[in-house]
Design an enzyme around this catalytic site. Structure first.
Site, PDB file in Angstrom:
ATOM      1  N   ILE A 117       0.900  -1.155   0.000  1.00 54.05           N
ATOM      2  CA  ILE A 117       0.000   0.000   0.000  1.00 54.05           C
ATOM      3  C   ILE A 117       0.932   1.196   0.000  1.00 54.05           C
ATOM      4  O   ILE A 117       1.633   1.436   0.985  1.00 54.05           O
ATOM      5  CB  ILE A 117      -0.931   0.073   1.226  1.00 54.05           C
ATOM      6  CG1 ILE A 117      -1.929  -1.091   1.243  1.00 54.05           C
ATOM      7  CG2 ILE A 117      -1.686   1.413   1.230  1.00 54.05           C
ATOM      8  CD1 ILE A 117      -2.885  -1.067   2.447  1.00 54.05           C
ATOM      9  N   TYR A 118       0.972   1.913  -1.106  1.00 52.96           N
ATOM     10  CA  TYR A 118       1.833   3.086  -1.219  1.00 52.96           C
ATOM     11  C   TYR A 118       1.009   4.281  -1.680  1.00 52.96           C
ATOM     12  O   TYR A 118       0.240   4.166  -2.636  1.00 52.96           O
ATOM     13  CB  TYR A 118       2.995   2.835  -2.193  1.00 52.96           C
ATOM     14  CG  TYR A 118       4.096   2.023  -1.576  1.00 52.96           C
ATOM     15  CD1 TYR A 118       5.012   2.618  -0.714  1.00 52.96           C
ATOM     16  CD2 TYR A 118       4.222   0.669  -1.836  1.00 52.96           C
ATOM     17  CE1 TYR A 118       6.019   1.872  -0.131  1.00 52.96           C
ATOM     18  CE2 TYR A 118       5.234  -0.078  -1.254  1.00 52.96           C
ATOM     19  CZ  TYR A 118       6.125   0.529  -0.408  1.00 52.96           C
ATOM     20  OH  TYR A 118       7.124  -0.199   0.178  1.00 52.96           O
ATOM     21  N   ASN A 171      10.092   1.654   9.127  1.00 57.71           N
ATOM     22  CA  ASN A 171       8.998   2.427   8.532  1.00 57.71           C
ATOM     23  C   ASN A 171       7.930   2.651   9.608  1.00 57.71           C
ATOM     24  O   ASN A 171       6.890   1.994   9.647  1.00 57.71           O
ATOM     25  CB  ASN A 171       8.421   1.700   7.311  1.00 57.71           C
ATOM     26  CG  ASN A 171       7.436   2.549   6.539  1.00 57.71           C
ATOM     27  OD1 ASN A 171       6.957   3.574   7.018  1.00 57.71           O
ATOM     28  ND2 ASN A 171       7.119   2.114   5.336  1.00 57.71           N
ATOM     29  N   TYR A 210      -0.587  -0.037  10.549  1.00 56.16           N
ATOM     30  CA  TYR A 210      -1.011  -1.427  10.658  1.00 56.16           C
ATOM     31  C   TYR A 210      -1.353  -1.816  12.093  1.00 56.16           C
ATOM     32  O   TYR A 210      -2.325  -2.547  12.322  1.00 56.16           O
ATOM     33  CB  TYR A 210       0.043  -2.355  10.054  1.00 56.16           C
ATOM     34  CG  TYR A 210       0.133  -2.176   8.562  1.00 56.16           C
ATOM     35  CD1 TYR A 210      -0.978  -2.387   7.750  1.00 56.16           C
ATOM     36  CD2 TYR A 210       1.308  -1.756   7.955  1.00 56.16           C
ATOM     37  CE1 TYR A 210      -0.918  -2.200   6.377  1.00 56.16           C
ATOM     38  CE2 TYR A 210       1.378  -1.563   6.582  1.00 56.16           C
ATOM     39  CZ  TYR A 210       0.257  -1.786   5.800  1.00 56.16           C
ATOM     40  OH  TYR A 210       0.316  -1.587   4.445  1.00 56.16           O
ATOM     41  N   LYS A 259      -2.584   0.207  14.316  1.00 56.77           N
ATOM     42  CA  LYS A 259      -3.888   0.843  14.535  1.00 56.77           C
ATOM     43  C   LYS A 259      -5.016  -0.011  13.960  1.00 56.77           C
ATOM     44  O   LYS A 259      -6.122  -0.043  14.502  1.00 56.77           O
ATOM     45  CB  LYS A 259      -3.898   2.237  13.888  1.00 56.77           C
ATOM     46  CG  LYS A 259      -5.218   2.979  13.988  1.00 56.77           C
ATOM     47  CD  LYS A 259      -5.201   4.269  13.191  1.00 56.77           C
ATOM     48  CE  LYS A 259      -5.531   3.939  11.763  1.00 56.77           C
ATOM     49  NZ  LYS A 259      -5.854   5.033  10.903  1.00 56.77           N
TER      50      LYS A 259
END
Length: 179
Positions: free
Chosen positions: A95-96, A134, A141, A143
């Site tokens: 997911i970017y 990161n 993630y 969360k």
């Protein structure tokens, strides 16, 4: 701001290459050498490699668009396409999101698309690997209920880095809806 999600097709390969290279560069250029970044971007986002990934029966890509412009993308892997052999699971490989759209719920919309697909597949787990440095992605993630369960090596050029493996058990109910 309206975010739309579109499945990526082979006809979108240049746009996928562009958003892939742009978002990866934005995320990691300041913490990696220029040579390692160049090597990774050339290999990982070559037209040939992306065609292979797009044509794999167990991989899916999705664009997130705002005002018709691609601002992010998602890659998920099912079955044999997964980077680790995890039964009864779907992998979020990428997911970017372009930096200009951080904090605008674009990643959350793509994440929900991945959850929806996992629920359609009837799998028990969603999992991913995320670089241990990161911190923004790790917070995202965590969360969303992911827990670390292991590690694996990730090569960026000549630099061996460590990805934390994280997974989340799915309940397959409407409570999974986050959008």
């Amino acid at each position: 701001m309206k975010i739309s999600i579109d499945k990526v097709t082979i006809n979108d390969i240049q746009k996928l290459r562009e958003i892939g290279r742009s978002t990866f560069y934005e995320a990691f250029a300041n913490v990696n050498t220029e040579d390692d970044m160049k090597d990774y971007l050339e290999k990982s986002f070559s037209e040939e490699k992306l065609k292979t990934e797009l044509n794999h029966k167990d991989s899916q890509f999705y664009f997130a668009r705002v005002d018709g412009n691609v601002v992010a993308y998602l890659k998920i892997n099912l079955g044999e396409a997964q980077n680790e052999n995890i039964d009864n699971a779907v992998e979020i490989e990428r997911i970017y999101v372009l930096k200009a759209f951080h904090g605008k719920k674009v990643a959350q919309v793509l994440y929900q698309k991945a959850i929806d697909i996992a629920c359609e597949q009837g799998v028990r787990y969603m999992w991913l690997g995320v670089w241990e440095e990161n911190h923004r992605a790790l917070r995202f993630y965590e969360k969303n209920g992911f827990k670390a369960f292991g590690k694996h090596a990730f090569w960026l050029g000549k630099d061996e880095q460590t990805d934390l493996l994280m997974k989340k058990e799915l309940a397959h109910s409407n409570e999974l809806k986050t959008s």
